[in-house]
Write an enzyme that holds these catalytic residues in place. Structure first.
Site, PDB file in Angstrom:
ATOM      1  CB  CYS A 137      -5.444 -11.890  23.876  1.00 46.07           C
ATOM      2  SG  CYS A 137      -5.081 -10.547  25.020  1.00 46.07           S
ATOM      3  CG  HIS A 192      -8.428  -9.713  20.206  1.00 44.56           C
ATOM      4  ND1 HIS A 192      -7.967 -10.036  18.954  1.00 44.56           N
ATOM      5  CD2 HIS A 192      -7.592 -10.337  21.070  1.00 44.56           C
ATOM      6  CE1 HIS A 192      -6.890 -10.805  19.047  1.00 44.56           C
ATOM      7  NE2 HIS A 192      -6.641 -11.000  20.323  1.00 44.56           N
TER       8      HIS A 192
END
Length: 644
Positions: free
Chosen positions: A561, A542
């Site tokens: 992440c 992301h």
């Protein structure tokens, strides 16, 4: 399945339907929140931050930190590492072979005599009879092997009572080929002693026939057992990564061991077959070439302390060695600019101001931030690891590659955590390479592979329970309305939005029956887009509002992440479109788009990895996983060492 967040008005209806299915219990509430907030995909990632769960345990573990559950002392812990213990070897039970009925003698027929070296591939009643006669030589034989190998060995020879590796009274050429391949295991980073089999000497014209038959049948079984071990190690690795830590998650690679022996009994291309069991990709081959080169090379005479930390004005006896190494690698441009300076201060131990521009320049040339501070990353970049360290990194990388598919796929996304990079590779070409931020050492990114599913534009961030409990809950107990002011939504077990200030946050510990999500905004933790590949670790790629992180050399800074410096470029690559198209999509608020092609993504961990030209680069073991893998390999070696 489309995202449920597209229209807030449908949420109560969806929630009501979900509750009819799952019930309004606290246990099912979190499943509903995941469906509502997790990106619209069942079991989809929940956010940037949750650490991956243990493979064989609960998603997260609640760990008391002292005090009662309602006192706020409960924490949700990350996965752990385990002390690796290899399964013990078992003694092969040959009793079932002895009980197998002998072959029936067929009616005489005229057949063309078999060539000596083809006899094993054309079983006859005569060779069957010889094998049955030889079985008696297994009485009292102590052959140890892995449990599944021992089982396969007995099963195969019970169904196929004949020699594979013996013709007449000698080991045949196929046996010789197999033994040679096993002896070359070191070229693959394996240990030849794990596959050692003594080949009987060539048959003499006279001697004890029974003793010779006994020797041959024992050799037959030993070689088959070690060949099966070799094939399994080549295909899947020597250790089970999932037993090392909850951060690893790899599917089991099926192996039909009886089928392996059957194939070897019907092919003369033994070497070709055994070598084909290794990963068949360019990266594996490049690492093998690097290993061979390292093993043949001399140790670097200049070895600088890898933990050196030196700032301007300080002194160290390691400095002259570092300067000598820098001087030996100068190109014409750098030599013209800094050669004279290096020559003047080559033997001094003080880090004088004149040397600072030199260090800054070589740091920048190596792709680092030129801050002039000589630390472990600078030493690693300018000097490199020792020969022994490089060999170990390459051997570890070869082992880890065996956990992955033999064909890595094209196109594919490859994230190498120690390199802090993410690449899009298509048709053998690295079409995009971007800096990446990965999990901190306390919130490590898992090692696994999956498939890209979709791109989410202007995403919501569903706050995972680990972040809600560990980081938000203490503040919410002091300030219940914090979420209302900070751009978050709170939903109860029925899918109804409620004010954060109305919740008695002090009444909950690790199990909070509310879902929390952050609305799309410039401050959203996921930035302007995320790229999903549904997995139980709640990890995806992301954007991020924290752009400054990409300027750092050490980028283990997230909650787990993978943050991308060029998220638009990666989104365009996986969707097979242009960056302009991505920019246009972002103008229209929250939406999603499915990735229609099959694109595997590897969230990988390699401290030695080849670039697209085959040149191996080395990186720091940021999570100390190489050390843990070496411990697992050592455990396996210890179990195998007494094997006969």
């Amino acid at each position: 399945m489309k995202f449920l967040e597209n229209k807030a008005t449908v949420m109560p209806l969806v929630a009501a339907a979900a509750m009819l299915t799952f019930g309004a219990t606290q246990a099912s509430a979190q499943g509903l929140f995941e469906m509502l907030f997790g990106g619209g995909i069942k079991r989809a990632p929940q956010g940037d931050f949750p650490p991956p769960p243990s493979r064989n345990g609960p998603k997260y573990k609640a760990k008391p930190n002292g005090g009662s559950k309602r006192s706020g002392a409960v924490q949700i812990s990350s996965p752990s590492y385990y002390t690796y213990k290899s399964d013990p070897l078992v003694r092969v039970n040959f009793a079932a072979l002895a009980a197998t009925p002998g072959p029936r003698m067929p009616l005489p027929e005229i057949v063309e005599p078999a060539k000596p070296q083809d006899a094993a591939f054309q079983p006859s009643s005569a060779t069957n009879a010889a094998f049955h006669e030889a079985i008696a030589g297994l009485d009292g034989y102590e052959l140890f092997a892995e449990k599944d190998i021992a089982k396969a060995l007995v099963a195969y020879y019970s169904a196929n009572p004949d020699f594979i590796w013996v013709t007449g009274t000698s080991a045949n050429s196929r046996a010789q080929d197999a033994v040679r391949v096993l002896g070359e295991a070191a070229s693959y980073g394996l240990t030849p002693a794990d596959y050692l089999v003594e080949v009987p000497e060539a048959s003499a014209s006279t001697g004890d026939a029974d003793a010779r038959l006994k020797e041959l049948v024992r050799f037959e079984m030993a070689l088959s057992a070690r060949v099966l071990r070799y094939v399994r190690d080549a295909q899947s690795g020597r250790v089970d990564p999932n037993r090392m830590t909850g951060y690893y998650d790899f599917p089991v690679k099926p192996l039909d061991m009886e089928g392996v022996l059957k194939t070897l009994a019907h092919t003369q291309q033994v070497r070709t077959y055994l070598e084909s069991r290794h990963p068949q990709n360019a990266e594996y081959q490049a690492l093998r070439v690097e290993l061979e080169s390292l093993q043949a090379s001399a140790e670097d005479e200049i070895v600088v302390d890898p933990k050196l930390l030196l700032k301007p004005g300080q002194s160290s006896p390691e400095l002259p060695k570092l300067l000598t190494k820098i001087a030996s690698n100068l190109d014409d441009e750098m030599g013209g600019a800094y050669g004279e300076t290096l020559a003047r201060f080559a033997t001094g131990e003080e880090y004088v101001p004149e040397l600072v521009p030199v260090i800054e320049a070589v740091q920048k040339k190596a792709g680092m931030k030129g801050d002039g501070v000589i630390g472990p990353r600078t030493v690693a970049a300018l000097v490199g690891a020792s020969k022994a360290d490089k060999i170990q990194k390459v051997q570890v990388a070869l082992e880890e590659l065996r956990w992955l598919p033999s064909d890595l796929g094209s196109p594919r996304v490859f994230i190498n955590q120690p390199a802090f990079t993410a690449s899009y590779i298509d048709n053998g070409e690295e079409k995009l390479k971007t800096r990446a931020v990965i999990g901190r050492t306390t919130n490590q990114t898992a090692f696994f592979y999956d498939k890209i599913k979709q791109v989410d534009f202007h995403p919501y961030w569903g706050v995972p329970q680990s972040i809600l409990v560990n980081e938000m809950l203490p503040r919410l107990r002091r300030d219940p309305g914090y979420l209302d002011r900070a751009g978050y939504e709170v939903v109860n077990a029925r899918g109804k939005r409620i004010p954060s200030s109305s919740v008695n946050w002090g009444g909950y510990g690790a199990n909070i029956p509310y879902g929390v999500r952050q609305l799309p905004s410039e401050a959203n933790a996921l930035g302007e887009l995320k790229i999903l590949f549904p997995n139980k670790h709640a990890i995806y790629m992301h954007d991020t509002p924290q752009k400054s992180f990409f300027k750092r050399d050490m980028r283990a800074l997230s909650h787990g992440c993978v943050r991308l410096q060029d998220p638009r470029g990666m989104a365009a690559a996986v969707l097979g479109t242009s960056v302009d198209y991505i920019a246009e999509k972002l103008k229209h608020g929250h939406s999603t788009e499915d990735v229609t092609r099959t694109i595997p993504v590897y969230v990988a961990y390699f401290t030695a990895w080849p670039d697209m030209a085959g040149n191996v680069e080395y990186f720091n073991d940021i999570y100390d996983r190489d050390t843990r893998l070496q411990q697992a390999i050592d455990s396996t070696e210890a179990v195998r060492s007494p094997a006969s």
